[in-house]
Scaffold this motif. Structure first.
Motif, PDB file in Angstrom:
ATOM      1  N   ASP A 364       0.845  -1.187   0.000  1.00  0.00           N
ATOM      2  CA  ASP A 364       0.000   0.000   0.000  1.00  0.00           C
ATOM      3  C   ASP A 364       0.883   1.240   0.000  1.00  0.00           C
ATOM      4  N   ASP A 365       0.373   2.295  -0.645  1.00  0.00           N
ATOM      5  CA  ASP A 365       1.178   3.488  -0.858  1.00  0.00           C
ATOM      6  C   ASP A 365       1.405   4.292   0.411  1.00  0.00           C
ATOM      7  N   GLY A 366       0.767   3.950   1.524  1.00  0.00           N
ATOM      8  CA  GLY A 366       0.989   4.669   2.769  1.00  0.00           C
ATOM      9  C   GLY A 366       2.164   4.146   3.575  1.00  0.00           C
ATOM     10  N   THR A 367       2.744   2.986   3.189  1.00  0.00           N
ATOM     11  CA  THR A 367       3.814   2.376   3.971  1.00  0.00           C
ATOM     12  C   THR A 367       4.993   3.324   4.132  1.00  0.00           C
ATOM     13  N   TYR A 368       5.410   3.959   3.034  1.00  0.00           N
ATOM     14  CA  TYR A 368       6.592   4.811   3.106  1.00  0.00           C
ATOM     15  C   TYR A 368       6.332   6.091   3.887  1.00  0.00           C
ATOM     16  N   ALA A 369       5.092   6.567   3.879  1.00  0.00           N
ATOM     17  CA  ALA A 369       4.760   7.724   4.703  1.00  0.00           C
ATOM     18  C   ALA A 369       4.884   7.371   6.183  1.00  0.00           C
ATOM     19  N   GLU A 370       4.387   6.188   6.569  1.00  0.00           N
ATOM     20  CA  GLU A 370       4.546   5.730   7.951  1.00  0.00           C
ATOM     21  C   GLU A 370       6.019   5.536   8.288  1.00  0.00           C
ATOM     22  N   LEU A 371       6.746   4.938   7.367  1.00  0.00           N
ATOM     23  CA  LEU A 371       8.171   4.702   7.591  1.00  0.00           C
ATOM     24  C   LEU A 371       8.914   6.023   7.797  1.00  0.00           C
ATOM     25  N   ALA A 372       8.610   7.024   6.979  1.00  0.00           N
ATOM     26  CA  ALA A 372       9.253   8.335   7.139  1.00  0.00           C
ATOM     27  C   ALA A 372       8.935   8.926   8.499  1.00  0.00           C
ATOM     28  N   HIS A 373       7.685   8.785   8.930  1.00  0.00           N
ATOM     29  CA  HIS A 373       7.277   9.310  10.237  1.00  0.00           C
ATOM     30  C   HIS A 373       8.075   8.652  11.363  1.00  0.00           C
ATOM     31  N   HIS A 374       8.148   7.327  11.365  1.00  0.00           N
ATOM     32  CA  HIS A 374       8.856   6.618  12.438  1.00  0.00           C
ATOM     33  C   HIS A 374      10.372   6.858  12.355  1.00  0.00           C
ATOM     34  N   ALA A 375      10.916   6.911  11.140  1.00  0.00           N
ATOM     35  CA  ALA A 375      12.352   7.141  11.003  1.00  0.00           C
ATOM     36  C   ALA A 375      12.740   8.527  11.525  1.00  0.00           C
ATOM     37  N   LEU A 376      11.947   9.521  11.226  1.00  0.00           N
ATOM     38  CA  LEU A 376      12.249  10.872  11.704  1.00  0.00           C
ATOM     39  C   LEU A 376      12.107  10.945  13.212  1.00  0.00           C
ATOM     40  N   ALA A 377      11.072  10.288  13.758  1.00  0.00           N
ATOM     41  CA  ALA A 377      10.870  10.300  15.213  1.00  0.00           C
ATOM     42  C   ALA A 377      11.974   9.548  15.945  1.00  0.00           C
ATOM     43  N   SER A 378      12.619   8.595  15.266  1.00  0.00           N
ATOM     44  CA  SER A 378      13.717   7.845  15.893  1.00  0.00           C
ATOM     45  C   SER A 378      15.084   8.433  15.540  1.00  0.00           C
ATOM     46  N   HIS A 379      15.086   9.602  14.883  1.00  0.00           N
ATOM     47  CA  HIS A 379      16.305  10.335  14.540  1.00  0.00           C
ATOM     48  C   HIS A 379      17.178   9.583  13.542  1.00  0.00           C
ATOM     49  N   ASP A 380      16.569   8.702  12.751  1.00  0.00           N
ATOM     50  CA  ASP A 380      17.287   7.997  11.699  1.00  0.00           C
ATOM     51  C   ASP A 380      17.139   8.815  10.419  1.00  0.00           C
ATOM     52  N   LEU A 381      17.976   9.835  10.262  1.00  0.00           N
ATOM     53  CA  LEU A 381      17.805  10.793   9.175  1.00  0.00           C
ATOM     54  C   LEU A 381      18.017  10.184   7.791  1.00  0.00           C
ATOM     55  N   PRO A 382      19.028   9.316   7.585  1.00  0.00           N
ATOM     56  CA  PRO A 382      19.159   8.720   6.246  1.00  0.00           C
ATOM     57  C   PRO A 382      17.899   7.947   5.828  1.00  0.00           C
TER      58      PRO A 382
END
Length: 932
Positions: A364-382
């Motif tokens: 589903d096309d929302g997976t990467y939006a969720e991934l970006a949200h969690h990655a930014l919240a966990s300070h995983d900038l790359p």
């Protein structure tokens, strides 16, 4: 059917009036008057409980109920409430709309490779409206969007679109939102203010329950009488707060609602608390599998923990996962997380989502939006940069350009903070910035797009897009300069073809118009050589416009036929070509061919969900006009049934204005109501020309020539002096003047009409007028002579011949004037014949004002001769026989080896002699008149 989650299964207390209002909107929708209700109130006040009861009642009354919910990630995941609602729809119905299937889990169907975010969004909006219309034709529909305060921009735009477009569909749309979340700059606040002004919208604000109502609610839950008073005092009318107080009563009352909610969570076992904390990081909803893996519990321990959480009423089962009973509980648990704990949980979610995406387990096309949200919240900038860039691309595919721009901007903001950003983003900085600018334009913000493009290195692609968007904002000179720069730097190939096609388009309506033909010809050659179909079709349309500007109408038509045959992957270019061909055929008087082309475009726009796109709407305008001119007024009114009377935007006002052509001519009571809504848009030139021009005609039929002249003067002031629309307006003004009345004004109006007929922008020469323009100019000149007392029947016969390409109503109105001229000249026999034909048309069209005018004319002039039908000639009988077979004028001309114009004259004579106004009506008479 999706189910609403309720806070309590007891009887609804204290909301009878609000429920009655919502049921009223729903029942009106079931009767064919679509409606929208916006339910607002503080968190926990009972919005969900209220709409749950509405959904239950609606289902009992035969509604299909679709419920979708926004979530905290709503600003990142586009169309979440629509996707949620579609899960409850008939799968076979959704399968008919590929663009909607993309919102559901699974492999998305492909779109044309050149589809862009704005066009895809138009397709999605149009498909949603069409799907709801089809579904509501079976049974009424209740569509609920919950928690609009979390809605993404694209979902908010969809809400506005549906609110404005739903009219006679049996659809009730209900949205809920938290009033206490709407801070001063919240994006939902101005939208709500806009929507509340619309007549189809019913606002419902939930107040706190009174003490008696809340006490009754608690009593229905089986609350101890001693506890009710204490809880009522603390809850301040909020039923959710009261229920939570009840759940912890006897353990001491916390100071705040957050403390109360946390106290409930702390009663869980440690494993269950850990699961609850992890679920809060997922948001309001959490999938079973990913939540279990984040918690790192074995299957049995996880199931035991979830069973405990559900049994305590803190979370509920929801599809293949779980949902917090109330968003306030999720917020309280999440806020209470320690910083390190929060980061670790976001990191786990990000890792699992990344693994699932890489393995193709979540499509589903929302997976990467969720991934970006969690990655930014966990300070995983790359990872956040990579996910944001991909989320932007997915949002474009989904038709959510506003969200795409936000994702691209998020990736660009991280660019200088990570190593090797190009590899992570799959694009260089300029490329990603260009994507962001294009997404801004696709979401309707051309000015933002232009500003972004001007900050980028001036590559050929950047300059081509800059030229395109500047042209769309009417900055024609700047657009041409950018187009020239794009052409100068573009390499040979598709990019050069597109740059040339855009540049040619920017020059088409400038003093450099003559250069446009050569540039478009070069664009066509390059496009054909390199297979750039979109540029090829665009170049052909520009070449056709150039040919038309030079008076080569046959050549223009051939070029447009070629453009329509060469379907490009860009649907907007295809519709532009089809509309251009249909419009040219209409203006040339080829009504049957114009109708055929227009119907083809309408079918394409409907099948692709672009019915409400710019050209989709223009095609329906044109179809209405073809019906109107051909005298098919019942069919015209069927088209106009979709033109909303209660308009709120200039685009809606333009659409509504067209309905006045038939309504004024038939003298229908709805004219006054429609004009009341349209008058506040009279500063929009096109609305003023159509609506105010027709209000002038309405005033004339009402016997108020001074009011008509006032409207004409106002329209003349707002239109450019070279606008050919002035010809008709000036003719209307001249018609309002009595014989020998104000010759100076008559001279001024005729001079304006002649100037508009011969002069283009910047005092250049205008291309020759086509049939309708010439006919109105002849009408203006004849009316001028009538005012000056010099009109003759020969002049009016010239007007008659000019309109006799199939414009039934204007032929009849001209005959009305011709009768007066013939009577003045003493030719009563001819006057009676023309009067009979005019009256036959007025009767067939149900043109009541013209019929009254003709009746008055007959009474004053004693035209009492009985109607006598003139027999058809042999050639007319042959033409009528072929009309009955359904042949167009062009096909009849080929069959009989005569000129198409000659066929048009024969058809007009046949209609007049038979006393009918349409080819269909004439065909019904064919058996009686074509027997040997």
């Amino acid at each position: 059917m999706a189910a609403l989650r309720t806070t309590a299964e007891n009887e609804l207390v204290g909301r009878a009036a609000e429920l009655d209002r919502l049921l009223g909107v729903a029942r009106a929708a079931a009767a064919g008057s679509a409606g929208v209700a916006l339910v607002g109130g503080d968190a926990g006040i009972g919005k969900t409980r209220l709409v749950t009861e509405l959904a239950r009642r609606a289902a009992d009354e035969g509604f299909t109920v679709l419920v979708g919910q926004c979530a905290e990630l709503g600003d990142a995941v586009p169309y979440l409430p629509l996707a949620d609602a579609l899960r409850g729809a008939d799968p076979e119905l959704i399968a008919r709309w590929p663009i909607l299937r993309r919102l559901l889990p699974g492999t998305p169907p492909p779109l044309p490779k050149d589809d862009h975010g704005g066009l895809t969004q138009q397709r999605l909006f149009g498909s949603t409206l069409a799907m709801l219309a089809e579904l509501s034709a079976r049974q009424p529909v209740l569509l609920v969007f919950e928690d609009l305060h979390w809605a993404d921009r694209s979902s908010r735009d969809l809400l506005v679109f549906l609110t404005r477009m739903l009219q006679t569909e049996r659809v009730c749309l209900v949205g809920t939102y938290r009033t206490d979340d709407l801070h001063r700059r919240h994006p939902l606040r101005p939208l709500l203010a806009e929507l509340r002004r619309l007549p189809a919208v019913t606002p419902v604000e939930l107040r706190p329950l009174t003490s008696d109502e809340l006490a009754g609610h608690l009593a229905a839950l089986g609350t101890d009488a001693d506890a009710i008073g204490t809880i009522v005092r603390r809850a301040e009318g909020n039923p959710f707060y009261a229920e939570e107080l009840l759940a912890t009563y006897g353990e001491g009352l916390p100071e705040s609602l957050a403390e109360l909610l946390l106290a409930r969570a702390e009663r869980l076992s440690e494993p269950a608390q850990a699961v609850l904390r992890a679920a809060s990081v997922a948001g309001r909803h959490a999938g079973h599998e990913i939540l279990a893996r984040v918690c790192e519990l074995d299957e049995r321990d996880f199931d035991d923990a979830m069973r405990e959480i559900v049994s305590q009423g803190l979370m509920l089962r929801a599809g293949q996962g779980y949902a917090f009973r109330h968003a306030l509980l999720q917020e309280a648990v999440y806020t209470d997380l320690l910083p390190g704990e929060r980061t670790r949980l976001h990191t786990r979610f990000a890792a699992l989502l990344a693994d699932a995406a890489a393995a193709g387990l979540r499509e589903d096309d929302g997976t990467y939006a969720e991934l970006a949200h969690h990655a930014l919240a966990s300070h995983d900038l790359p990872r956040a940069l990579a996910a944001s860039a991909e989320a932007g691309r997915r949002a474009i595919r989904l038709g959510a350009p506003a969200e795409a721009r936000r994702h691209f901007e998020a990736a660009l903001s991280l660019w200088d903070r990570v190593p090797d950003p190009e590899r992570l983003a799959g694009d260089d900085h300029a490329g990603l910035a260009l994507r962001s600018a294009v997404a801004a334009a696709d979401s309707g913000d051309n000015h933002r797009a232009i500003a972004q493009l001007r900050r980028l290195p001036p590559t050929p692609e950047v300059n081509e897009r800059l030229a395109y968007y500047l042209y769309e904002t009417d900055a024609v000179a700047d657009s041409a300069r950018a187009g020239a720069a794009a052409v100068a730097a573009a390499p040979e190939g598709p990019q050069l073809a597109r740059a040339l096609a855009t540049y040619a388009r920017t020059l088409m309506w400038t003093p450099e118009q003559r250069e446009a033909r050569g540039i478009a010809a070069r664009a066509l050659a390059v496009a054909e050589a390199h297979g750039a179909l979109d540029a090829e079709v665009s170049a052909l349309v520009v070449l056709a416009a150039a040919a038309e500007a030079e008076g080569d109408f046959d050549g223009a038509e051939r070029l447009l036929e070629r453009a329509c045959a060469r379907r490009s992957p860009d649907l907007s270019v295809n519709l532009r070509a089809i509309f251009s061909l249909a419009r040219l055929r209409y203006e040339r008087g080829e009504l049957a061919a114009a109708a055929e082309t227009t119907d083809e475009g309408i079918r394409l726009s409907h099948e692709t969900g672009l019915r409400w796109s710019t050209y989709g709407t223009d095609l329906r305008f044109l179809r209405f006009l073809i019906h109107y001119v051909a005298g098919e007024w019942d069919l015209a009114q069927q088209v106009a049934a979709g033109f909303n009377i209660r308009v709120g935007t200039p685009a809606e006002a333009t659409l509504s204005s067209f309905a006045l052509f038939v309504e004024v001519a038939r003298g229908l009571p709805v004219v006054e109501e429609r004009l009341t809504w349209l008058r506040r848009f009279f500063d929009t030139p096109l609305v003023s020309y159509i609506a105010r021009g027709l209000e002038a005609e309405h005033a004339l039929w009402q016997g108020d020539p001074q009011a008509a002249l006032a409207h004409v003067r106002a329209v003349v002031e707002i239109l450019e002096p070279f606008d050919p629309a002035l010809i008709r307006i000036c003719a209307t003004g001249l018609a309002a003047l009595p014989p020998h009345g104000d010759p100076a004004l008559a001279d001024d109006l005729l001079a304006r009409a002649r100037y508009a007929a011969t002069t283009g922008p910047d005092s250049g020469t205008r291309r020759p007028l086509l049939l309708e323009g010439m006919a109105w100019l002849r009408r203006a000149e004849a009316e001028w002579h009538r005012v000056h007392g010099t009109a003759t029947s020969a002049m009016w016969r010239e007007v008659l011949a000019a309109f006799d390409y199939g414009f039934a109503y204007e032929v009849a109105r001209t005959r009305w004037r011709l009768v007066d001229a013939l009577l003045t000249e003493g030719d009563r026999k001819s006057a009676e014949r023309e009067w009979r034909q005019a009256m036959a048309t007025a009767e067939a069209l149900q043109a009541a004002p013209l019929r009254r005018a003709l009746t008055t004319q007959a009474q004053h002039s004693r035209l009492t001769a009985p109607p006598a039908q003139t027999p058809l000639t042999q050639r007319e009988r042959e033409v009528l026989s072929l009309v009955a077979e359904g042949l167009t004028n062009r096909e009849i001309a080929a069959r009989l080896t005569i000129a198409q114009k000659t066929v048009s004259v024969h058809v007009s004579n046949i209609l007049a002699k038979l006393g009918v106004s349409t080819r269909t009506q004439a065909a019904a008479h064919a058996p009686r008149h074509t027997r040997n």
